[in-house]
Design a protein around this motif. Sequence first.
Motif, PDB file in Angstrom:
ATOM      1  N   UNK A 399       0.685  -4.099  -5.099  1.00  0.00           N
ATOM      2  CA  UNK A 399       1.234  -3.012  -4.314  1.00  0.00           C
ATOM      3  C   UNK A 399       0.461  -2.878  -3.024  1.00  0.00           C
ATOM      4  N   UNK A 400       0.981  -2.266  -1.973  1.00  0.00           N
ATOM      5  CA  UNK A 400       0.269  -2.005  -0.659  1.00  0.00           C
ATOM      6  C   UNK A 400      -0.315  -0.490  -0.890  1.00  0.00           C
ATOM      7  N   UNK A 401      -1.726  -0.341  -0.960  1.00  0.00           N
ATOM      8  CA  UNK A 401      -2.372   1.051  -1.000  1.00  0.00           C
ATOM      9  C   UNK A 401      -2.885   1.530   0.063  1.00  0.00           C
ATOM     10  N   UNK A 402      -2.654   2.935   0.559  1.00  0.00           N
ATOM     11  CA  UNK A 402      -3.421   3.245   1.452  1.00  0.00           C
ATOM     12  C   UNK A 402      -4.058   4.591   1.164  1.00  0.00           C
ATOM     13  N   UNK A 438      -5.061  -1.440   1.658  1.00  0.00           N
ATOM     14  CA  UNK A 438      -5.440  -2.553   0.705  1.00  0.00           C
ATOM     15  C   UNK A 438      -4.294  -3.098   0.183  1.00  0.00           C
ATOM     16  N   UNK A 439      -4.448  -4.065  -0.472  1.00  0.00           N
ATOM     17  CA  UNK A 439      -3.381  -4.883  -1.428  1.00  0.00           C
ATOM     18  C   UNK A 439      -4.049  -4.856  -2.763  1.00  0.00           C
ATOM     19  N   UNK A 440      -3.448  -4.426  -3.575  1.00  0.00           N
ATOM     20  CA  UNK A 440      -3.913  -4.432  -4.977  1.00  0.00           C
ATOM     21  C   UNK A 440      -2.881  -4.553  -6.023  1.00  0.00           C
ATOM     22  N   UNK A 465       2.863   1.770  -2.294  1.00  0.00           N
ATOM     23  CA  UNK A 465       4.279   1.119  -2.635  1.00  0.00           C
ATOM     24  C   UNK A 465       4.371  -0.252  -3.171  1.00  0.00           C
ATOM     25  N   UNK A 466       5.347  -0.666  -4.136  1.00  0.00           N
ATOM     26  CA  UNK A 466       5.674  -1.974  -4.528  1.00  0.00           C
ATOM     27  C   UNK A 466       5.664  -2.988  -3.241  1.00  0.00           C
ATOM     28  N   UNK A 467       5.076  -4.046  -3.414  1.00  0.00           N
ATOM     29  CA  UNK A 467       5.044  -5.198  -2.225  1.00  0.00           C
ATOM     30  C   UNK A 467       5.742  -6.207  -2.803  1.00  0.00           C
TER      31      UNK A 467
END
Length: 598
Positions: A399-402, A438-440, A465-467
């Motif tokens: 996911x992409x996390x902000x 981030x990407x996590x 959100x899902x990447x």
Amino acid sequence: MQNIRNIAIIAHVDHGKTTLVDKMLLAGHLFRENQNAGELILDNNDLERERGITILSKNVSINYKDTKINIIDTPGHADFGGEVERVLNMADGCLLLVDAFEGPMPQTRFVLQKAISMGLKPVVVINKVDKPNCRPDEVNEMVFDLMFNLDATEDQLDFPTIYGSAKQNWMSTDWQNPTDNITPLLDAIIDYIPAPRKIEGDPQMLITSLDYSNYVGRIAVGRVHRGTLREGMEIGLCKKDGTVTRNKIKELHTFEGMGRKKVQEVSSGDICAIVGLDNFEIGDTISLYDNPDPLPRIAIDEPTMSMTFTINDSPFFGQDGKYVTSRHIQERLDRELDKDLALRVEKGDREDMWRVYGRGVLHLSILIETMRREGYELQVGQPQVIIKEIDGVKCEPVESLSINVPEEYSSKVIDLVTRRKGEILSMETRNDRIDIEFQIPSRGIIGLRNNILTATAGEAIMAHRFLEYQPWKGDIERRTNGSLIAMEAGTAYAYAIDKLQDRGKFFIFPQEEVYVGQVVGENAKDKDIPVNVTKSKKLTNMRASGADDKARIVPPVVFSLEEALEYIKEDEYVEVTPNHLRLRKIILDETERKRANR
């Protein structure tokens, strides 16, 4: 034929979308006099009001200058992606609502990306310009950059911008000149959003949404793509497997204001509800039986998380709930599958177990919370991410996390995320707060929110959100502390809890009933230990030399449903009943547990 505009509203959580729709209904004179001030009309489900989020999409319409505007409210969370894609199928344009201070947020981006790829024309509304230190012009630039990054066309990038405050009930083309109504926005919708093309020929409609009534059963909702549908007409229903079944339209309704109105016929471009169809699914096409012509089905994002659901078999089962048997739960899950496209259910290893697949912890916890309020009792296991093999490589969802935090906490946040295999993509400073991207891996996000809020004294704003699926990132350490487990059933006493406080934190109040194997607290060390919280003080007739110390008890930790799901370990369940959330070991008996662990 009246003029029609179909618009979807896109906005991040809490940017004022539902308030804006209420004001548009007001402008269309559809507001009921007895409505309480400040009560939102659209988020009419209790859960939506409590959390202040939109979960289910809804349709309303207003009439303005002889034009019917169908407004479709969309959920902002990526967890409800299944809901979003169906809804955008009915629209010709979208209203992108952005907060004048925060600017476009990750979850706005999720829905906007879908809308732009479908070719919808946007109208940008910059809301809350009455807030102190807002920056409308900067935000407008940010929206342009975002659309450019999402590969918008020249026509989409040439969007009109309206500024205003939905709460104060005004909109204007220039934010320094407030007006006293929201007509500039309604005019922009009529001027810029294209009317649906009227296509003649055999009738055709894609079923994109469901409604349910206790009197007539399931109702199909969708937008008529071509031709005209009439009451009493014989139609064919094109199914997923390519078969066509014969059906008849009993009644036709169009949306008007907050409700529906019965009509004789509906032409292409309008959104309608059809009563009287048998066993249809979302994604089926209505066309002629003799000359079927199915529209392409809706593509839905795959689920990324799964959980085990099982019947409640704890010693306290059946004390709160009305529906406790596996038959009840099976029927309820089947009903949910009818409405929720992004959900999958499979039978588990036992008759009374199910694997339920969804888009994230929020998506599944909303389902559990809804069931609990309807009087169901069930137990839920730890959320697991769904792992796929792609070209022989083990892959997991990423996911992409902000995260937006004050500067002094940024190092703590980075430490927490990188420990869970997160990678930093970018950092940006804005007035003493930092935005970090981030990407996590999805499994790193489970249980992360609690830790981050604790580390930042509750200041962090987090969205993800899902990447995509990426190769497996290796092991992630989860909660390291052990559990405190009740070793005897009975009533928990303050005396016993007081004496055990050096062991760790408790989750129960004094005078609560507990059973053997229930998790009553968190151990300060990493092993599980059984404790006896039901011990009361022994009374004697001897005089004590010193006065007794009063029991001083630290208030227990109270979990919300999501927190409980993110907290439990693999060998634990959350027991969910209408009045209680309890944590427990799957194997209640201690000797049995030790045997299983060997």
